[in-house]
Write an enzyme that holds these catalytic residues in place. Sequence first.
Site, PDB file in Angstrom:
ATOM      1  N   ALA A 153       1.015  -1.229  -0.003  1.00  0.00           N
ATOM      2  CA  ALA A 153       0.072  -0.024  -0.054  1.00  0.00           C
ATOM      3  C   ALA A 153       0.993   1.258  -0.167  1.00  0.00           C
ATOM      4  CB  ALA A 153      -0.996  -0.044   1.275  1.00  0.00           C
ATOM      5  N   GLY A 164       0.587  -5.232   1.039  1.00  0.00           N
ATOM      6  CA  GLY A 164      -0.437  -5.227   0.253  1.00  0.00           C
ATOM      7  C   GLY A 164      -0.379  -5.883  -1.218  1.00  0.00           C
ATOM      8  N   GLU A 185       4.481  -4.773   7.209  1.00  0.00           N
ATOM      9  CA  GLU A 185       3.735  -3.821   8.007  1.00  0.00           C
ATOM     10  C   GLU A 185       3.975  -3.781   9.434  1.00  0.00           C
ATOM     11  OE1 GLU A 185       2.533  -6.385   5.964  1.00  0.00           O
ATOM     12  OE2 GLU A 185       0.886  -5.521   4.793  1.00  0.00           O
TER      13      GLU A 185
HETATM   14  N1  DAK Z   1       4.540   3.235  -0.809  1.00  0.00           N
HETATM   15  C1  DAK Z   1       4.919   4.533  -1.264  1.00  0.00           C
HETATM   16  N2  DAK Z   1       5.959   4.428  -2.127  1.00  0.00           N
HETATM   17  C2  DAK Z   1       7.014   3.611  -2.189  1.00  0.00           C
HETATM   18  C3  DAK Z   1       6.678   2.094  -1.725  1.00  0.00           C
HETATM   19  C4  DAK Z   1       5.335   2.252  -1.024  1.00  0.00           C
HETATM   20  N3  DAK Z   1       4.786   0.862  -0.368  1.00  0.00           N
HETATM   21  N4  DAK Z   1       7.594   1.494  -1.848  1.00  0.00           N
HETATM   22  C5  DAK Z   1       8.543   1.901  -2.590  1.00  0.00           C
HETATM   23  N5  DAK Z   1       7.964   3.119  -2.792  1.00  0.00           N
HETATM   24  C6  DAK Z   1       8.839   4.402  -3.605  1.00  0.00           C
HETATM   25  C7  DAK Z   1       9.965   5.047  -2.730  1.00  0.00           C
HETATM   26  O1  DAK Z   1       9.689   5.778  -1.706  1.00  0.00           O
HETATM   27  C8  DAK Z   1      11.064   5.557  -3.871  1.00  0.00           C
HETATM   28  O2  DAK Z   1      10.366   6.844  -4.151  1.00  0.00           O
HETATM   29  P1  DAK Z   1      11.229   7.853  -4.474  1.00  0.00           P
HETATM   30  O3  DAK Z   1      12.057   8.009  -3.358  1.00  0.00           O
HETATM   31  O4  DAK Z   1      11.884   7.669  -5.653  1.00  0.00           O
HETATM   32  O5  DAK Z   1      10.323   9.183  -4.873  1.00  0.00           O
HETATM   33  C9  DAK Z   1      10.637   4.463  -4.992  1.00  0.00           C
HETATM   34  O6  DAK Z   1       9.321   3.854  -4.611  1.00  0.00           O
HETATM   35  C10 DAK Z   1      11.825   3.433  -5.166  1.00  0.00           C
HETATM   36  O7  DAK Z   1      11.878   3.004  -3.912  1.00  0.00           O
HETATM   37  P2  DAK Z   1      13.192   2.749  -3.057  1.00  0.00           P
HETATM   38  O8  DAK Z   1      14.119   3.980  -3.753  1.00  0.00           O
HETATM   39  O9  DAK Z   1      13.005   2.460  -1.648  1.00  0.00           O
HETATM   40  O10 DAK Z   1      13.818   1.308  -3.871  1.00  0.00           O
HETATM   41  P3  DAK Z   1      14.924   0.401  -3.127  1.00  0.00           P
HETATM   42  O11 DAK Z   1      15.554  -0.512  -4.384  1.00  0.00           O
HETATM   43  O12 DAK Z   1      16.003   1.036  -2.481  1.00  0.00           O
HETATM   44  O13 DAK Z   1      13.921  -0.405  -2.275  1.00  0.00           O
HETATM   45  C11 DAK Z   1      12.121  -1.645  -1.262  1.00  0.00           C
HETATM   46  C12 DAK Z   1      12.972  -1.201  -2.282  1.00  0.00           C
HETATM   47  C13 DAK Z   1      11.087  -2.358  -2.035  1.00  0.00           C
HETATM   48  C14 DAK Z   1      12.825  -2.634  -0.556  1.00  0.00           C
HETATM   49  C15 DAK Z   1      11.886  -0.345  -0.371  1.00  0.00           C
HETATM   50  O14 DAK Z   1      11.225   0.621  -1.554  1.00  0.00           O
HETATM   51  C16 DAK Z   1      10.644  -0.739   0.343  1.00  0.00           C
HETATM   52  O15 DAK Z   1      10.988  -1.247   1.476  1.00  0.00           O
HETATM   53  N6  DAK Z   1       9.350  -0.208   0.195  1.00  0.00           N
HETATM   54  C17 DAK Z   1       8.397  -0.425   1.097  1.00  0.00           C
HETATM   55  C18 DAK Z   1       7.842  -1.514   1.294  1.00  0.00           C
HETATM   56  C19 DAK Z   1       6.670  -1.639   2.290  1.00  0.00           C
HETATM   57  O16 DAK Z   1       6.912  -1.595   3.675  1.00  0.00           O
HETATM   58  N7  DAK Z   1       5.658  -2.228   1.855  1.00  0.00           N
HETATM   59  C20 DAK Z   1       4.441  -2.402   2.685  1.00  0.00           C
HETATM   60  C21 DAK Z   1       3.744  -1.210   2.685  1.00  0.00           C
HETATM   61  S1  DAK Z   1       2.512  -1.287   4.115  1.00  0.00           S
HETATM   62  C22 DAK Z   1      -4.588  -1.064   5.426  1.00  0.00           C
HETATM   63  C23 DAK Z   1      -4.671  -2.360   4.761  1.00  0.00           C
HETATM   64  C24 DAK Z   1      -3.609  -2.731   4.161  1.00  0.00           C
HETATM   65  C25 DAK Z   1      -2.462  -2.109   4.223  1.00  0.00           C
HETATM   66  C26 DAK Z   1      -2.640  -0.812   5.244  1.00  0.00           C
HETATM   67  C27 DAK Z   1      -3.637  -0.492   5.811  1.00  0.00           C
HETATM   68  N8  DAK Z   1      -5.969  -0.689   6.072  1.00  0.00           N
HETATM   69  C28 DAK Z   1      -6.900  -1.780   6.297  1.00  0.00           C
HETATM   70  C29 DAK Z   1      -5.824   0.514   6.642  1.00  0.00           C
HETATM   71  C30 DAK Z   1      -1.149  -2.219   3.853  1.00  0.00           C
HETATM   72  C31 DAK Z   1      -0.265  -1.754   4.078  1.00  0.00           C
HETATM   73  C32 DAK Z   1       1.114  -1.856   3.327  1.00  0.00           C
HETATM   74  O17 DAK Z   1       1.264  -2.599   2.306  1.00  0.00           O
END
Ligand code: DAK
Length: 254
Positions: free
Chosen positions: A66, A111, A134
Site C-alpha cells: 500500500a 498489500g 507492515e
Molecule cells: N509506498 C509508497 N512509495 C513506495 C513504496 C510504498 N509501499 N515502496 C517504494 N516506494 C517508493 C520509494 O519511496 C521511492 O520513491 P522516491 O524516493 O524515488 O520518490 C521509490 O518507490 C523507489 O523505492 P526505493 O528507493 O526505496 O527502492 P529500493 O530499491 O531502495 O528499495 C524496497 C525497494 C521495495 C525494498 C523499498 O522501496 C521498500 O521497502 N518499500 C516499502 C515496502 C513496504 O514496506 N511495503 C508495505 C507497505 S504497508 C490497511 C490495509 C492494508 C495495508 C495498510 C492499511 N488498512 C485496512 C487501513 C497495507 C499496508 C502495506 O502494504
Amino acid sequence: MDYNNLLVEINDGLGIVTFNRPKALNALNRKTLEEFIDIVNSLNANDDVNVVIITGAGEKAFIAGADIAEMKDMKPLEARQFMKLGHEAISGLEELQKPVIAAVNGFALGGGAELTLACDFSFASENAKFGFPEVSLGIFPGFGGTQRLPRLIGKARAKELILTGKMISAQEAFEIGMVNRVIPTKDLLSETIKVASTIASNSTIGVKLAKAVIDKGYNLDLANGRALERSSISLCFAGEDQKKRMTAFLEKGK
Ligand code: DAK
C-alpha cells in the site's frame, strides 16, 4: 473508466492487468484501488476474457505494498475508508469467476503480497521477493493477509513471516507453497501466458465451475464438498460445450 495507474490488454481470451506506477514501485494508492475495482468488474463481465493475469510494470516490482506516502497521515476514519476500498478490490479479485494468475515480477510486499494471496495461484520471477513488512510500520497486514496466508502456508509459517516482517526469496516462497513456480525473469510473462492459454482453451463452463467448487468446497467437510461437486457438475451437461467436446473426441478416434 480511463485508467491512469493500470495497463489493460485483452487478447486471445486473456486479460492482462499491469499495475503501472513504476516510480513508486507500483504501490497501491486509493486511485489505483478504485481503478482496480473497476477493471475486475469489467473483466468479470467480459465474455472475451477467460483468464486474467496480474503483473507489475518495470523490472523491479510487482507491487511494493500500500502507498506509505498516502497512508502516513491518515486519520482512523480515512484508514477505515481505505480498508473498505482495499477489501472491495481484493475480495472482488478473489471472487472473480475466471481464473486469475499473479505473475510476480519483483517485490511483492505488504498489500502487494496480500493481493497475490487472493489470486488462484502465482508464478514468480527469479528476482521476486515476498514479505509482509507492515509490523515494522506500526500496522499489520490489513488486506486479508492475516487470514489468507495461514490458510495457504500454515499458521506457524504465516506467523513467522508476518511477525518478523522479513523478506523471502522467490525460491523460499516456492518451498513454502506461496508460489507454484519460479521462472527465469525474462520468461515470466511468456510462461504465464502459456499456462493461461492452456486454461483458456479448455471448457469455459468446466473451468469456471471447477474454480467455484474448489473455492466453495474448501471450507466444507468432505461429504458436503462432494455433494457440492455432484450438484455442480450436472450443470456442465446443460449446454452445448460438453456435447461438442465429447463428440470431437470420439470423432477424432474414427
Ligand atoms: N509506498 C509508497 N512509495 C513506495 C513504496 C510504498 N509501499 N515502496 C517504494 N516506494 C517508493 C520509494 O519511496 C521511492 O520513491 P522516491 O524516493 O524515488 O520518490 C521509490 O518507490 C523507489 O523505492 P526505493 O528507493 O526505496 O527502492 P529500493 O530499491 O531502495 O528499495 C524496497 C525497494 C521495495 C525494498 C523499498 O522501496 C521498500 O521497502 N518499500 C516499502 C515496502 C513496504 O514496506 N511495503 C508495505 C507497505 S504497508 C490497511 C490495509 C492494508 C495495508 C495498510 C492499511 N488498512 C485496512 C487501513 C497495507 C499496508 C502495506 O502494504
